[in-house]
Scaffold this motif. Structure first.
Motif, PDB file in Angstrom:
ATOM      1  N   LYS A  53       0.810  -1.217   0.000  1.00  0.00           N
ATOM      2  CA  LYS A  53       0.000   0.000   0.000  1.00  0.00           C
ATOM      3  C   LYS A  53       0.846   1.270   0.000  1.00  0.00           C
ATOM      4  N   LEU A 101      -7.995  -3.613  -8.017  1.00  0.00           N
ATOM      5  CA  LEU A 101      -9.202  -2.777  -8.034  1.00  0.00           C
ATOM      6  C   LEU A 101     -10.364  -3.499  -7.350  1.00  0.00           C
ATOM      7  N   SER A 109     -10.057  -5.708  -4.989  1.00  0.00           N
ATOM      8  CA  SER A 109      -9.775  -5.700  -3.553  1.00  0.00           C
ATOM      9  C   SER A 109     -10.163  -4.361  -2.940  1.00  0.00           C
ATOM     10  N   GLU A 110      -9.850  -3.274  -3.661  1.00  0.00           N
ATOM     11  CA  GLU A 110     -10.247  -1.961  -3.173  1.00  0.00           C
ATOM     12  C   GLU A 110     -11.767  -1.866  -3.067  1.00  0.00           C
ATOM     13  N   LYS A 111     -12.448  -2.462  -4.043  1.00  0.00           N
ATOM     14  CA  LYS A 111     -13.903  -2.461  -4.015  1.00  0.00           C
ATOM     15  C   LYS A 111     -14.417  -3.238  -2.804  1.00  0.00           C
ATOM     16  N   ARG A 126     -12.753  -3.794  -0.020  1.00  0.00           N
ATOM     17  CA  ARG A 126     -12.427  -3.028   1.188  1.00  0.00           C
ATOM     18  C   ARG A 126     -13.413  -1.893   1.399  1.00  0.00           C
ATOM     19  N   ALA A 127     -13.839  -1.273   0.278  1.00  0.00           N
ATOM     20  CA  ALA A 127     -14.826  -0.200   0.398  1.00  0.00           C
ATOM     21  C   ALA A 127     -16.142  -0.736   0.953  1.00  0.00           C
TER      22      ALA A 127
END
Length: 883
Positions: free
Chosen positions: A555, A648, A650-652, A654-655
């Motif tokens: 990160k 992307l 994973s970010e979704k 996490r969101a």
């Protein structure tokens, strides 16, 4: 001279055709149309709304999902007359944010929707962190999308924009998303006109316009941004043109722009030729391609290293590097130039030998004859070392075993000739030798064929043509037969060898396409980064018989060497991998950078973003051949894109987790402020009243105050138990302590425990059957039943009637809890057991966790819990527990 025609020259390249077909094969997915500009105020939104009105006039169902007019009167006027989707309002830190309503758009499902402000970052509680991810979901649903953004938000140029304008660009759009567009429309305006619009207040409000004019909106900045926008659009259009030509197999050159192709060879002078081509491409602002035509000739270690250095140099200087397998250099160059729509071919000079001069068959002569409308440029002073005699022009690619085999087979044919000569005569012996030449053409190369043809001709003359045991030929007809045989043997053998080589080339192309297809198919099935990395390591390792390692960025943007996918590298290997990551260039073994490393490290670059490095460690002393290295680069490019996709995703995720956490925090805070505070206040009030002197002598008042305090404590205990149980269930830490219990006792104890909250309700308990014993965790099952009964009281008016029926069946016990209240609202049947779900009819307070916990506990017992509305009114909860 008649031009030589290759039957493969008009065939489209399999790799290119496959990529184009993948892009065009999806008919279910929506189309993305982007309105692109150099800066705010050029008229992107205006052009987009104008296009929407044209579509509406054509009868297309088009709506406005989100448009920001920035107070521009002409833009606001265009919004009128179009259906506008209401925005969703999201509370955030004491303000209310208006965002694009993705769910409403999916439910409405128009043919085309306008979603402006592509780089926008959504509110934290939204489904996706970025707006372009909302658009991806719309496209997946088959909805066409029109959107707009400026060049400074493009990921690949954002850093360059920051260096030019000294303005940090926070919101960015990945190039991989823009590459999905079916159409990009450039909205252009000269810098002077844009500055004038800014001064007139047509871009920003007056107070903001002055600051923008002194910083971002300077003429030099706008000119640079305009050039970037024009260049990016030109690249997109060029790619569209190449896809069109590939799909329709157009071979003629279209001089839409200059495109230079340089022929790379293992020659030591190849570096000078590459640099000269780079200079020419820079002067013409043209794309350039470096291509090596592999005709199957085996290279020495020195030549192989020289070729790798030349190709790496071309790659570093910005060329598109290709490794092409073909049977002939000229046909390979012409075919590649036509596929890439090249307008110029650059080659070095070669010293033709005597035969080439006499027959005008030098590479340059043949290239000019076959080039058609393509310009041929010969670099002055750069010589190709191709050899100067006839023997050196032959492509001897065969091993010693093939030469020995050719001589042995010819000897066997000679022995067979001795046996058959008395029967068939010496003339027919030539057909035996000719058959041998045809067979050898399928098995060996040109060198062994020439040797076999020569030996067979001499053996036929020496042993079989009169006079015997001499090379002298008496009869003219024998001499003519001998000459024709020798020519036919050479031509037919050479033709068979060329057919065999062409078959090998086609098989090589097919193997490459199959390998890339299998690799992409495997990666398309992965669901997370760890699985993707594991599949990449396994596939590339098996394909190249090598040990593969992958290190991804963390990160903080640094390489992570402790991800658990493989052992941590030594400090030396880690430093080589870090160098490849920081400089975005291959490093390590078989390269010119840190070659003493045990592995070769390649950067994983997706569009302009680097996601990590891939290490390849082979046991052999020799590096990969150019064609193998090209396949590896194809694997690396696909791997980088897939890993970025998983990042992307994973970010979704996490969101979404953050969104759930915020809901949980909000529910807990709500409970603390309402549910917890209320019973605590009641308990404190009761205790304070008991301390009064007037209550000390009033026994009845003491009993009432103690009952009030007990009521409040039970309510507080239930609330805290629900929160703790939910956290234990989600953590998977609940363990059942099962024993045999009678459900009649359990249900009666549950009603006794809920008696304070049931005083104003009517409860009816019935049992049908004889044996009600089940194996259960008494405390947890009682908690589940208590939650359901309390839910019936909590969501209905005073005086609600609750019917509890317990019935034994052959393999289960059925418990129904029904009420005559308002029932379950429409639209809540699918979410009634979800966390934090509360009915609009519910009283204030509560966490929305009671039914979630009840369902989880009952399912832990192997049972089921369902909910439905009764025909006569009210809700019914149906429980099945195994006996």
């Amino acid at each position: 001279m008649q031009e030589k025609i290759d039957i493969d020259a008009d065939r489209p390249d399999a790799d290119l055709l496959l990529s184009v077909l993948k892009k065009t094969e999806s008919t279910q997915r929506g189309k993305l149309r982007i309105f692109f500009g150099m800066a705010a105020g050029v008229g992107k939104t205006y052009a987009m709304l104008t296009a929407a009105h044209r579509l509406k006039e054509e009868g297309v169902d088009v709506i406005v999902g989100f448009v920001e007019t920035h107070g521009r009167v002409e833009t606001e006027a265009l919004v009128k007359g179009l259906e506008v989707l209401p925005r969703t309002r999201i509370p955030y830190e004491n303000v209310v944010l208006e965002e694009f309503d993705l769910d409403a758009a999916l439910k409405r499902k128009p043919h085309t929707i306008i979603v402006d402000e592509l780089p926008h970052t959504n509110a934290r509680t939204s489904r996706h962190p970025k707006r372009y991810q909302d658009i991806l979901e719309l496209l997946d649903a088959g909805i066409n999308v029109m959107t707009a953004f400026n060049v400074q938000h493009l990921e690949s140029v954002a850093d360059s924009v920051e260096a030019i304008t000294n303005v940090h660009v926070q919101e960015r759009v990945p190039d991989s998303f823009v590459d999905m567009a079916s159409d990009i429309e450039l909205v252009d305006l000269v810098p002077e006109q844009l500055i004038k619009r800014l001064e007139e207040g047509k871009v920003y409000a007056p107070e903001k316009a002055a600051q923008a004019a002194n910083n971002f909106f300077r003429k030099g900045n706008l000119t640079a941004l305009r050039e970037m926008a024009l260049h990016f659009t030109a690249k997109f259009v060029d790619k569209e043109l190449q896809d069109y030509r590939t799909l329709r197999n157009i071979q003629t050159t279209w001089r839409t722009s200059e495109r230079i192709l340089v022929a790379v060879s293992p020659s030591q002078t190849g570096e000078n030729l590459i640099r000269l081509t780079r200079q020419r491409a820079f002067a013409l602002k043209a794309r350039w391609i470096a291509v090596y035509i592999d005709v199957g000739k085996k290279l020495t270690n020195a030549a192989q290293k020289s070729l790798e250095q030349n190709l790496n140099l071309a790659r570093e200087l910005g060329a598109e590097v290709l490794h092409i397998r073909d049977t002939d250099v000229v046909t390979g160059l012409i075919r590649t130039a036509r596929q890439k729509n090249a307008t110029q071919i650059v080659v070095g000079k070669n010293r033709p030998n005597f035969w080439q001069k006499w027959m005008r068959l030098s590479l340059l002569d043949r290239l000019i004859a076959a080039s058609g409308s393509i310009e041929i440029h010969v670099a002055a002073g750069i010589w190709r070392e191709d050899g100067g005699d006839f023997i050196s022009t032959l492509r001897f690619t065969s091993s010693r075993k093939q030469y020995v085999a050719a001589i042995a087979v010819t000897a066997l044919a000679t022995l067979a000739g001795f046996a058959l000569n008395p029967v068939i005569g010496y003339t027919a012996i030539s057909f035996i030798y000719l058959s041998v030449m045809l067979i050898l053409g399928l098995l060996v190369g040109q060198g062994p064929l020439i040797v076999a043809a020569t030996i067979s001709a001499l053996a036929w003359d020496y042993f079989f043509i009169p006079p015997h045991f001499t090379i002298h030929i008496e009869k003219l007809e024998d001499f003519l037969t001998f000459t024709i045989y020798f020519i036919i043997a050479l031509v037919m053998g050479n033709l068979m060898a060329r057919l065999r080589l062409r078959e090998q080339v086609l098989m090589s192309r097919e193997e490459r396409v199959t390998a890339v297809y299998n690799f992409s198919r495997i990666l398309s099935r992965t669901t997370n980064v760890d699985e993707t990395v594991q599949r990449i390591i396994e596939f590339i390792g098996d394909f190249f018989r090598a040990r593969v390692s992958i290190y991804l960025r963390d990160k903080n943007g640094k390489l992570n060497f402790s991800d658990g996918n493989h052992p941590k590298p030594t400090p030396k290997e880690a430093s080589v991998a870090s160098w490849a990551f920081e400089h975005r260039k291959p490093a390590g073994r078989y390269t010119d950078t840190l070659p003493l490393s045990a592995s070769t490290y390649y950067p994983l670059i997706s569009t302009d973003t680097i996601v990590g490095v891939l290490g390849v460690r082979r046991s052999t002393q020799q590096g990969l051949a150019p064609d193998q290295e090209e396949i590896l680069f194809a694997f690396i490019n696909h791997a980088a894109i897939t890993i970025e996709r998983d990042f992307l995703a994973s970010e979704k995720r996490r969101a979404r987790i953050a969104e759930e956490s915020e809901k949980l925090n909000a529910a807990i805070l709500n409970s603390l402020s309402h549910e917890l505070r209320t019973p605590i206040a009641i308990i404190r009030g009761a205790v304070s009243a008991l301390r009064l002197d007037s209550a000390a002598t009033d026994a009845k008042a003491q009993r009432e105050l103690l009952e009030v305090a007990e009521d409040a404590s039970q309510r507080l205990n239930l609330l805290v138990s629900n929160l703790l149980d939910m956290s234990r269930i989600e953590a998977g830490k609940i363990r059942l302590n099962k024993e045999l219990y009678d459900l009649r006792d359990l249900l009666q104890d549950t009603l006794e425990k809920a008696k304070p909250s049931l005083e104003s309700s009517q409860v009816e308990l019935q049992f049908v059957g004889s044996v009600f014993t089940v194996s259960c965790d008494y405390t947890l099952l009682q908690q589940a039943l208590l939650n359901i009964v309390s839910n019936a009281v909590f969501h209905n008016k005073v005086g609600v009637k609750i019917n509890i029926h317990c019935r034994t069946q052959s393999e289960s016990v059925r418990i129904t809890i029904a009420d005559n209240g308002v029932g379950i609202p429409n639209g809540m049947f699918e979410t009634i057991f979800d966390k934090f779900t509360r009915s609009p009819q519910a009283k204030s307070g509560g966490t929305g966790l009671g039914l979630t916990i009840a369902k989880s506990i009952i399912e832990l017992h192997g049972g089921t819990l369902t909910a439905q509305n009764r025909n006569e009114g009210g809700a019914l909860f149906d429980i099945y527990l195994p006996r």
